[in-house]
Motif scaffolding. Structure first.
Motif, PDB file in Angstrom:
ATOM      1  N   GLY A  58       0.372  -1.412   0.018  1.00  0.00           N
ATOM      2  CA  GLY A  58       0.353  -0.058  -0.790  1.00  0.00           C
ATOM      3  C   GLY A  58       0.981   0.990   0.482  1.00  0.00           C
ATOM      4  N   ASP A  59       0.200   2.170   0.307  1.00  0.00           N
ATOM      5  CA  ASP A  59       0.711   3.787  -0.052  1.00  0.00           C
ATOM      6  C   ASP A  59       0.557   4.149   1.215  1.00  0.00           C
ATOM      7  OD1 ASP A  59       2.771   5.004  -1.131  1.00  0.00           O
ATOM      8  OD2 ASP A  59       1.688   5.692  -3.055  1.00  0.00           O
ATOM      9  N   CYS A  60       0.802   5.653   1.146  1.00  0.00           N
ATOM     10  CA  CYS A  60       0.841   6.646   2.274  1.00  0.00           C
ATOM     11  C   CYS A  60      -0.588   7.039   2.519  1.00  0.00           C
ATOM     12  CB  CYS A  60       1.143   8.351   2.250  1.00  0.00           C
ATOM     13  SG  CYS A  60       3.209   7.923   2.203  1.00  0.00           S
ATOM     14  N   LEU A  61      -1.149   7.244   3.953  1.00  0.00           N
ATOM     15  CA  LEU A  61      -2.333   7.480   4.540  1.00  0.00           C
ATOM     16  C   LEU A  61      -2.414   9.339   5.015  1.00  0.00           C
ATOM     17  CD1 LEU A  61      -2.406   5.165   7.515  1.00  0.00           C
ATOM     18  CD2 LEU A  61      -3.888   4.917   5.430  1.00  0.00           C
ATOM     19  N   CYS A  62      -3.350   9.436   5.023  1.00  0.00           N
ATOM     20  CA  CYS A  62      -3.323  11.567   5.154  1.00  0.00           C
ATOM     21  C   CYS A  62      -2.899  11.689   6.651  1.00  0.00           C
ATOM     22  CB  CYS A  62      -4.849  12.055   4.940  1.00  0.00           C
ATOM     23  SG  CYS A  62      -6.391  10.828   5.654  1.00  0.00           S
ATOM     24  N   ARG A  63      -3.571  12.238   7.174  1.00  0.00           N
ATOM     25  CA  ARG A  63      -2.546  13.175   8.322  1.00  0.00           C
ATOM     26  C   ARG A  63      -3.887  12.594   9.128  1.00  0.00           C
ATOM     27  NH1 ARG A  63       0.850  16.655  10.784  1.00  0.00           N
ATOM     28  NH2 ARG A  63       0.504  17.893   8.681  1.00  0.00           N
ATOM     29  N   ASP A  64      -4.753  12.433   9.260  1.00  0.00           N
ATOM     30  CA  ASP A  64      -6.060  11.916   9.637  1.00  0.00           C
ATOM     31  C   ASP A  64      -5.914   9.855   9.919  1.00  0.00           C
ATOM     32  OD1 ASP A  64      -6.684  14.182  10.414  1.00  0.00           O
ATOM     33  OD2 ASP A  64      -8.636  14.295   9.156  1.00  0.00           O
ATOM     34  N   CYS A  65      -5.944   9.362   8.978  1.00  0.00           N
ATOM     35  CA  CYS A  65      -6.204   8.516   8.757  1.00  0.00           C
ATOM     36  C   CYS A  65      -4.586   7.888   9.526  1.00  0.00           C
ATOM     37  CB  CYS A  65      -6.009   7.983   7.109  1.00  0.00           C
ATOM     38  SG  CYS A  65      -7.777   8.323   6.420  1.00  0.00           S
ATOM     39  N   LEU A  66      -3.944   8.155   9.053  1.00  0.00           N
ATOM     40  CA  LEU A  66      -2.371   7.973   9.852  1.00  0.00           C
ATOM     41  C   LEU A  66      -2.567   7.237  11.488  1.00  0.00           C
ATOM     42  CD1 LEU A  66       0.734   6.871  10.025  1.00  0.00           C
ATOM     43  CD2 LEU A  66       1.094   9.135  10.098  1.00  0.00           C
ATOM     44  N   ARG A  67      -3.480   9.440  11.788  1.00  0.00           N
ATOM     45  CA  ARG A  67      -3.622   8.974  13.509  1.00  0.00           C
ATOM     46  C   ARG A  67      -4.119   7.593  13.990  1.00  0.00           C
ATOM     47  NH1 ARG A  67      -3.067  16.023  13.938  1.00  0.00           N
ATOM     48  NH2 ARG A  67      -1.379  15.786  13.964  1.00  0.00           N
ATOM     49  N   ARG A  68      -5.490   7.624  12.877  1.00  0.00           N
ATOM     50  CA  ARG A  68      -6.694   6.397  13.322  1.00  0.00           C
ATOM     51  C   ARG A  68      -6.201   5.263  13.594  1.00  0.00           C
ATOM     52  NH1 ARG A  68      -9.886  10.565  10.734  1.00  0.00           N
ATOM     53  NH2 ARG A  68      -9.804   9.004   9.007  1.00  0.00           N
ATOM     54  N   ALA A  69      -4.622   5.038  11.854  1.00  0.00           N
ATOM     55  CA  ALA A  69      -4.148   4.041  12.562  1.00  0.00           C
ATOM     56  C   ALA A  69      -3.343   3.507  13.620  1.00  0.00           C
ATOM     57  CB  ALA A  69      -3.710   3.778  11.281  1.00  0.00           C
ATOM     58  N   ALA A  70      -2.549   4.349  13.860  1.00  0.00           N
ATOM     59  CA  ALA A  70      -1.472   4.686  15.016  1.00  0.00           C
ATOM     60  C   ALA A  70      -2.249   4.246  16.121  1.00  0.00           C
ATOM     61  CB  ALA A  70      -0.715   5.491  15.020  1.00  0.00           C
ATOM     62  N   ALA A  71      -2.616   5.054  16.229  1.00  0.00           N
ATOM     63  CA  ALA A  71      -4.252   4.435  17.835  1.00  0.00           C
ATOM     64  C   ALA A  71      -5.190   3.186  17.711  1.00  0.00           C
ATOM     65  CB  ALA A  71      -4.984   5.830  17.567  1.00  0.00           C
ATOM     66  N   ALA A  72      -5.147   2.574  16.482  1.00  0.00           N
ATOM     67  CA  ALA A  72      -5.614   0.805  16.499  1.00  0.00           C
ATOM     68  C   ALA A  72      -4.131   0.393  16.503  1.00  0.00           C
ATOM     69  CB  ALA A  72      -6.391   1.373  15.241  1.00  0.00           C
ATOM     70  N   HIS A  73      -3.384   0.520  16.028  1.00  0.00           N
ATOM     71  CA  HIS A  73      -2.038  -0.203  15.719  1.00  0.00           C
ATOM     72  C   HIS A  73      -1.680  -0.482  17.408  1.00  0.00           C
ATOM     73  CE1 HIS A  73       1.585  -2.200  14.657  1.00  0.00           C
ATOM     74  NE2 HIS A  73       2.120  -1.432  15.587  1.00  0.00           N
ATOM     75  N   ALA A  74      -1.543   1.286  18.172  1.00  0.00           N
ATOM     76  CA  ALA A  74      -1.092   0.659  19.784  1.00  0.00           C
ATOM     77  C   ALA A  74      -2.400  -0.111  20.970  1.00  0.00           C
ATOM     78  CB  ALA A  74      -1.060   2.435  20.203  1.00  0.00           C
ATOM     79  N   ARG A  75      -3.233   0.236  20.114  1.00  0.00           N
ATOM     80  CA  ARG A  75      -4.219  -0.702  21.622  1.00  0.00           C
ATOM     81  C   ARG A  75      -4.413  -1.541  20.541  1.00  0.00           C
ATOM     82  NH1 ARG A  75      -8.018   3.821  19.209  1.00  0.00           N
ATOM     83  NH2 ARG A  75      -8.770   2.357  17.393  1.00  0.00           N
ATOM     84  N   ALA A  76      -4.233  -2.221  19.480  1.00  0.00           N
ATOM     85  CA  ALA A  76      -3.659  -3.824  19.533  1.00  0.00           C
ATOM     86  C   ALA A  76      -2.291  -4.850  19.938  1.00  0.00           C
ATOM     87  CB  ALA A  76      -3.693  -3.812  17.834  1.00  0.00           C
ATOM     88  N   THR A  77      -1.340  -3.199  19.900  1.00  0.00           N
ATOM     89  CA  THR A  77      -0.180  -4.166  20.645  1.00  0.00           C
ATOM     90  C   THR A  77       0.174  -3.842  21.989  1.00  0.00           C
ATOM     91  OG1 THR A  77       1.092  -1.534  20.227  1.00  0.00           O
ATOM     92  CG2 THR A  77       0.830  -4.393  17.878  1.00  0.00           C
TER      93      THR A  77
END
Length: 74
Positions: free
Chosen positions: A53-72
């Motif tokens: 895949g490619d890059c995410l916009c600022r809002d989607c990056l922040r949401r994905a990072a929060a989800a990743h942090a919760r999952a890990t």
């Protein structure tokens, strides 16, 4: 989020910005191929998607990072 191989420009080299579309929501945003992108200032860092895949916009990056942090953190 983008996998960059270098951030230094050679003397006289022109910036190579590119227009991207967020793979998650379709928002258009800019990226500087030399690493001077807004994402370099974000505290959230995620690995590049394995599926290419490619890059995410600022809002989607922040949401994905929060989800990743919760999952890990479990």
């Amino acid at each position: 989020m983008t996998n960059r191989t270098g951030t230094d420009r050679l003397p006289g080299e022109v910036s190579q910005s590119r227009c991207l579309t967020c793979q998650a929501c379709g928002t258009e945003f800019g990226c500087d191929l030399f690493g001077n992108c807004w994402c370099a200032e974000e505290p959230a860092k995620l690995p590049m998607p394995a599926a290419g895949g490619d890059c995410l916009c600022r809002d989607c990056l922040r949401r994905a990072a929060a989800a990743h942090a919760r999952a890990t953190s479990m």
